[in-house]
Each structure stands twice: as structure tokens, then as C-alpha cells.
Design a protein around this motif. Sequence first.
Motif, PDB file in Angstrom:
ATOM      1  N   HIS B 101       0.875  -1.249   0.054  1.00 43.66           N
ATOM      2  CA  HIS B 101      -0.028   0.030   0.093  1.00 43.66           C
ATOM      3  C   HIS B 101       0.958   1.130   0.114  1.00 43.66           C
ATOM      4  O   HIS B 101       0.437   2.143  -0.837  1.00 43.66           O
ATOM      5  CB  HIS B 101      -0.835  -0.057   1.192  1.00 43.66           C
ATOM      6  CG  HIS B 101      -1.904   1.192   1.363  1.00 43.66           C
ATOM      7  ND1 HIS B 101      -2.745   1.401   0.271  1.00 43.66           N
ATOM      8  CD2 HIS B 101      -1.865   2.296   1.989  1.00 43.66           C
ATOM      9  CE1 HIS B 101      -3.402   2.506   0.527  1.00 43.66           C
ATOM     10  NE2 HIS B 101      -2.878   3.093   1.651  1.00 43.66           N
ATOM     11  N   TRP B 102       1.761   1.207   1.016  1.00 42.94           N
ATOM     12  CA  TRP B 102       2.675   2.378   1.119  1.00 42.94           C
ATOM     13  C   TRP B 102       3.330   2.519  -0.350  1.00 42.94           C
ATOM     14  O   TRP B 102       3.575   3.804  -1.071  1.00 42.94           O
ATOM     15  CB  TRP B 102       3.741   2.124   1.994  1.00 42.94           C
ATOM     16  CG  TRP B 102       3.429   2.950   3.147  1.00 42.94           C
ATOM     17  CD1 TRP B 102       4.195   3.886   3.971  1.00 42.94           C
ATOM     18  CD2 TRP B 102       2.305   3.119   4.140  1.00 42.94           C
ATOM     19  NE1 TRP B 102       3.620   4.765   4.723  1.00 42.94           N
ATOM     20  CE2 TRP B 102       2.581   3.923   5.045  1.00 42.94           C
ATOM     21  CE3 TRP B 102       1.302   2.103   4.171  1.00 42.94           C
ATOM     22  CZ2 TRP B 102       1.521   4.122   6.272  1.00 42.94           C
ATOM     23  CZ3 TRP B 102       0.409   2.373   5.178  1.00 42.94           C
ATOM     24  CH2 TRP B 102       0.633   3.304   6.172  1.00 42.94           C
ATOM     25  N   ARG B 104       2.356   2.204  -3.235  1.00 47.95           N
ATOM     26  CA  ARG B 104       1.084   2.785  -4.272  1.00 47.95           C
ATOM     27  C   ARG B 104       1.386   4.267  -4.085  1.00 47.95           C
ATOM     28  O   ARG B 104       0.409   5.173  -4.836  1.00 47.95           O
ATOM     29  CB  ARG B 104      -0.090   2.288  -3.956  1.00 47.95           C
ATOM     30  CG  ARG B 104      -0.340   1.110  -4.912  1.00 47.95           C
ATOM     31  CD  ARG B 104      -2.009   0.387  -4.702  1.00 47.95           C
ATOM     32  NE  ARG B 104      -1.777  -0.846  -4.532  1.00 47.95           N
ATOM     33  CZ  ARG B 104      -2.216  -1.829  -3.407  1.00 47.95           C
ATOM     34  NH1 ARG B 104      -2.297  -0.856  -2.450  1.00 47.95           N
ATOM     35  NH2 ARG B 104      -2.010  -2.793  -3.374  1.00 47.95           N
ATOM     36  N   LEU B 105       1.754   4.950  -2.955  1.00 45.85           N
ATOM     37  CA  LEU B 105       1.619   6.297  -2.650  1.00 45.85           C
ATOM     38  C   LEU B 105       2.622   7.057  -3.341  1.00 45.85           C
ATOM     39  O   LEU B 105       2.480   8.216  -3.104  1.00 45.85           O
ATOM     40  CB  LEU B 105       1.599   6.566  -1.137  1.00 45.85           C
ATOM     41  CG  LEU B 105       0.434   5.890  -0.271  1.00 45.85           C
ATOM     42  CD1 LEU B 105       0.699   6.006   1.229  1.00 45.85           C
ATOM     43  CD2 LEU B 105      -0.847   6.041  -0.682  1.00 45.85           C
ATOM     44  N   TYR B 106       3.776   6.436  -3.602  1.00 45.61           N
ATOM     45  CA  TYR B 106       4.765   7.071  -4.383  1.00 45.61           C
ATOM     46  C   TYR B 106       4.783   6.931  -5.700  1.00 45.61           C
ATOM     47  O   TYR B 106       4.437   5.728  -6.482  1.00 45.61           O
ATOM     48  CB  TYR B 106       6.216   6.390  -3.610  1.00 45.61           C
ATOM     49  CG  TYR B 106       6.177   6.690  -2.326  1.00 45.61           C
ATOM     50  CD1 TYR B 106       7.047   7.836  -1.838  1.00 45.61           C
ATOM     51  CD2 TYR B 106       5.511   6.210  -1.046  1.00 45.61           C
ATOM     52  CE1 TYR B 106       6.831   8.463  -0.425  1.00 45.61           C
ATOM     53  CE2 TYR B 106       5.687   6.522   0.142  1.00 45.61           C
ATOM     54  CZ  TYR B 106       6.348   7.603   0.480  1.00 45.61           C
ATOM     55  OH  TYR B 106       6.477   7.736   1.869  1.00 45.61           O
ATOM     56  N   PRO B 107       5.511   7.690  -6.669  1.00 47.54           N
ATOM     57  CA  PRO B 107       5.708   7.602  -7.943  1.00 47.54           C
ATOM     58  C   PRO B 107       6.567   6.646  -8.418  1.00 47.54           C
ATOM     59  O   PRO B 107       6.190   6.217  -9.621  1.00 47.54           O
ATOM     60  CB  PRO B 107       5.993   9.207  -8.501  1.00 47.54           C
ATOM     61  CG  PRO B 107       6.566   9.763  -7.217  1.00 47.54           C
ATOM     62  CD  PRO B 107       5.976   8.872  -6.010  1.00 47.54           C
TER      63      PRO B 107
END
Lengths: 249, 297
Positions: B101-102, B104-107
Motif C-alpha cells: 500500500h505504501w 502505491r503512494l509514491y511515484p
Amino acid sequence: MPSTAVLAWHQYRLERRMFWRNPSAAFFNFVLPLLFLFLIGAIVSGDQDQLDVIVPGIAGMSVLSTTFSALAMNLTFLREQGVLKRMRGTPLPSGAYLSALAANAVTNAAIQVVIVVVAGRVFFGTGWPEDYLELVVFVAAGVACLAALGVAYSHLIPNFDSAPAFVNVVFLPVIFVSGVFFDAENAPAFLRDIGRALPLTHVIDGLSGALVTGASLADNAGSLGVIALWGIGGAVLAVRGFSWEARRG
Amino acid sequence: MSSPAIEVCDLHKSYGTHDAVRGIDFSVARGEVFGLLGPNGAGKTTTVEILEGYRERTRGEVSVLGFDPGERPAELRVRVGIVLQAGGMYRFITVREAVAHWARLYPHPRDVEEVIAVAGLQDKAETRVRTLSGGQARRLDLALALVGDPELIFLDEPTTGFDPAARRAAWETIRSLRDLGKTVLLTTHYLDEAQELCDRVAIIKAGRILAIGRPQELGVGAATRVRVSWRDEEGRLQEREVEDPTALVHELTSAAVARGASVTELTVVRPSLEDVYLELTADAAASVTADPVPARA
Ligand SMILES: Nc1ncnc2c1ncn2[C@@H]1O[C@H](COP(=O)(O)OP(=O)(O)O)[C@@H](O)[C@H]1O
Ligand SMILES: [Mg+2]
């Protein structure tokens, strides 16, 4: 960079998955309202006038518990555990995160209203809704208002251990004076006045019009106004007092 | 070649009337592993959380990758990884779900399985977070800070509560970050950790930096006194602290030679980083009583 909407969607999916993993949350959210519905339905069995009060009443109670109670508890937990603080250190925009939390609560509210409406049709002779638009409008208004109030109320809760007490001291009296279990018109005048000042009574009035009596949106416009006032006040307090970290000591 | 990763100039932070940080200056070069070393309450977390954008400074200038963290720019959060001193997690999430999940938060995230392996959590990937041990949860914190492939990583007491083996493993991970060219700002109250990991260390106490430099330099440079000890003719252990031991050692040895005896148990010790740390962070009262040594016979 993933867009804000995509990030919010990822976060919403995570919140849903986490919700279903917590067995007690799932129980309290879905089984409890049905339990109330069947117990009280059994007590008043056959009295259609009473059933016509209880079905929209329990639908309103469901909106209250899935938004106000659940968000106040959930935010207190996330804040105290430091999850809010950790999320704030990631690229997930604050607005996307809070929208995902709210959307999670809204989903539960929608599921429950559907369950109660179907149970009303199948078991309690309330029929299908008279006015679907009115149903959607009042559920949406109730959800927005009570969710904002839940977020605002979480600011008053000092820690997670005391959260159930803080929530119930509001939840239980409010469902009684708001006519969830009986027609508020039969209550003593001062209780009725208190109930009419609170938003849940007006949510239930709207739901009652939509599900049972057929009183139209126009008939219930005043109720919508009261809900909007509470909602705006709640939103202002929710934003003003918002804190990403637990208070110290 | 480029501007520093972090610059801190005359940083102050007060909580009400309590001055937690009282004028701190340092800068961290790109690719450097920099340590803030100090006892509890020194102001390490306060300083780091100002740089992370969690707390507002009372006064002073700070710059992180060229940004003012107080304005919480979104571009900065994409390039920074944070291990908080205490960070919570969802109760019912598994290790792999959390890392994925984490990511997915970054490019441009790192590979999820690779990060789980780097953190030493392969065997725990399907485990729910709330059943992890304290050390394992800390390693998950590290994994979540690394998965976005940040260029700058803040680690606030990354190994507190670890057993020695886990500590060594975490050190390996942090060294691997340096090898990848990452910049690391870590806080610790473990001296050996600062000595093992850091290119440079700032010793901080009561909101002030007492000494700053490479760990080896701090050992020899900051405390200039050298400790000489020996056993005298009566068999008593003597100890003296001097700036330059040459004269004293000459005096002792020539007197002994003149008597036809030898100086027993003669030692000349330069202070280690630990001595410097203890000396610098000792209370004023304690350092007064630790003053020089009995007159010689
Ligand atoms: N939010 C806060 N409110 C009030 N005092 C604080 C707060 N955070 C830290 N302090 C105080 O500031 C000092 C420095 O704390 P901190 O930065 O946490 O030190 P360290 O991380 O080095 O242990 C301590 O005396 C602590 O009690
Ligand atoms: Mg600290």
C-alpha cells in the motif's frame, strides 16, 4: 505522480479491507441494527403503526452509528495510535486521506440503510420506498451532517479507552429522544423539544416520508434546513479542531 | 557538487515556556549519514520533526532538499522517507499489504518483495502487524520509509529496543542506504550506533550542540586532555589528566630510571568518543567532582 483521486481510491480500498477484517466492527455495524429491528418488531408484532415508526427510526439510527459513532471512534484510534501522523508523512494528500475515511463510513451507512429497507419490505410490511429521491437526499444529508459531527466530536475524546463511553453518552440519549423506537409525538413535551432541536429527528422524519408516509421533500424542507445547520456547524468544528497527533500526557 | 541536503541555522523551538531547542546549526551533505546523538530530552525528536514538517519552529532557518519543510510542500514528501520515534499502524493489515500500500503512494517505488527482504521480514510477510514483536514492527517502519525510494531518510531512534543481532542487521540496512547514495539523518542515544554508522555526529544536550564532527575526530579533538596513570613507589594507583603527556611521562620514567626501578602499570589513554560523550553530557555538578587527581608523592 499518482493523482489525488487515484490515491484516495487506493486508500478507500484499504479502509474497506481493514473494516471487514475487524470482526467486532462488522458485528456492531450490521448485526446490531438488525437485532434491534427484529427484537422491537417482535415486541410490537402486528401493530403496523408501530412498525412504520421503527423501520425509518432504525434506518436513522444506522446512519448515526455508521457515521457519527464510527468516525469518532475510528479517528480517536488512528490519532492515538499514531496512524494519522504516519500517513501525514507520506505523499498521500490530507484531503484524499480524510475523504477515504469518510467514504468508508458512508459505504457502511448506505449498506445498512439498504439492509433495513429490505428487511422492512420483507418482514415488517413497510413496502418499498414511496420516494427514492427523497430517500437518497435524506440519507446523503444525514450522512454528511453526522459524519462532520463525528469528526468534530472526536476532538473532545481524550483517548481510545474512553472513546466508547464518550460516544455512547451521546448515541444512546440521542436515539431515544429522536424517536427511533417510538413516535416522538407521544413523548413528554420537553423531550420532544430536545429531539426536534437535534439533527437525527429530522433525518428520521425525512426517511419516514420517503419510506412510509409519503410526505414529500417539499413537506420536509424544514428538516433538511436543520440538518444543514448542524452539518455546517459540525464541518467548521471538524476542520478547526483537527489534530494529526495525540495530545501529550 | 550540489547544495546540502539539510541546512539548519540558529534553530529554536519552545513549548510554552520550555526551550527545547536553543539555537542549533548544522548541515548535512548529500549522501552523508549524519547522527544526532544525545540523552533523552535533548531535543533530537523536536529537531527532526521540524525538518520533517510535523512541528513549527519558533525561530531560525531550515532547508530540506531546498524546501522549507514548514510549508509542507508535496514535492518534498515524495523524496523523503520517515521513521518516526513512535508510529502506529492499522491493526489488521499484514506486512506485505502495508508495504504494497505504501508503495502505491509514491511515484517510483522500490520492489515490494525486495524491500520486505531488506527489512528482514520475508518470514513475516503474511503476518498481521499487531502480532509482530517490537523489533519486527520497527523493521516494518523502516521498510515503509524505504519503499518510496526516497533520497533523504529520517530515522528517529531506529534501533531502540532491538536485541544485539537485530541491531547489527538494522545497521547493515542503513549502511546499504549509504551505498545507494542516500542521505540519512538519524538520532540515537547509543554511542556505538553513532560511531558505527555516522559520517558525522552532533552531540546534543538540553537543546544545544556540544560538539560536532567525525566520530574519530570527536574522540581526539574535542577532549584535548590525555589520561596518564601509573603505580607509584608505595603501590598506589595514580592518575593525572594533562594536555600534553610528554613532560609527565619523561618525569616519571627518568625518576624511575634514576632509582633503578621501572614505572609499573603506566598507561596513556586518549579519550574515546564515549569519554567525550560522557564528559560533554554529564551535569555540571558531576564534572566538578571529577576534577584532577591527588598530588604525587
Ligand atoms: N509536544 C511537546 N510539548 C511540550 N514539551 C515537549 C513536546 N515535545 C517535546 N517536549 C519537551 O522538549 C524536550 C525535548 O524533547 P525531545 O525533542 O522529544 O527530545 P529527545 O528526542 O532528544 O528525547 C523534552 O524536555 C520534552 O519533554
Ligand atoms: Mg526522541
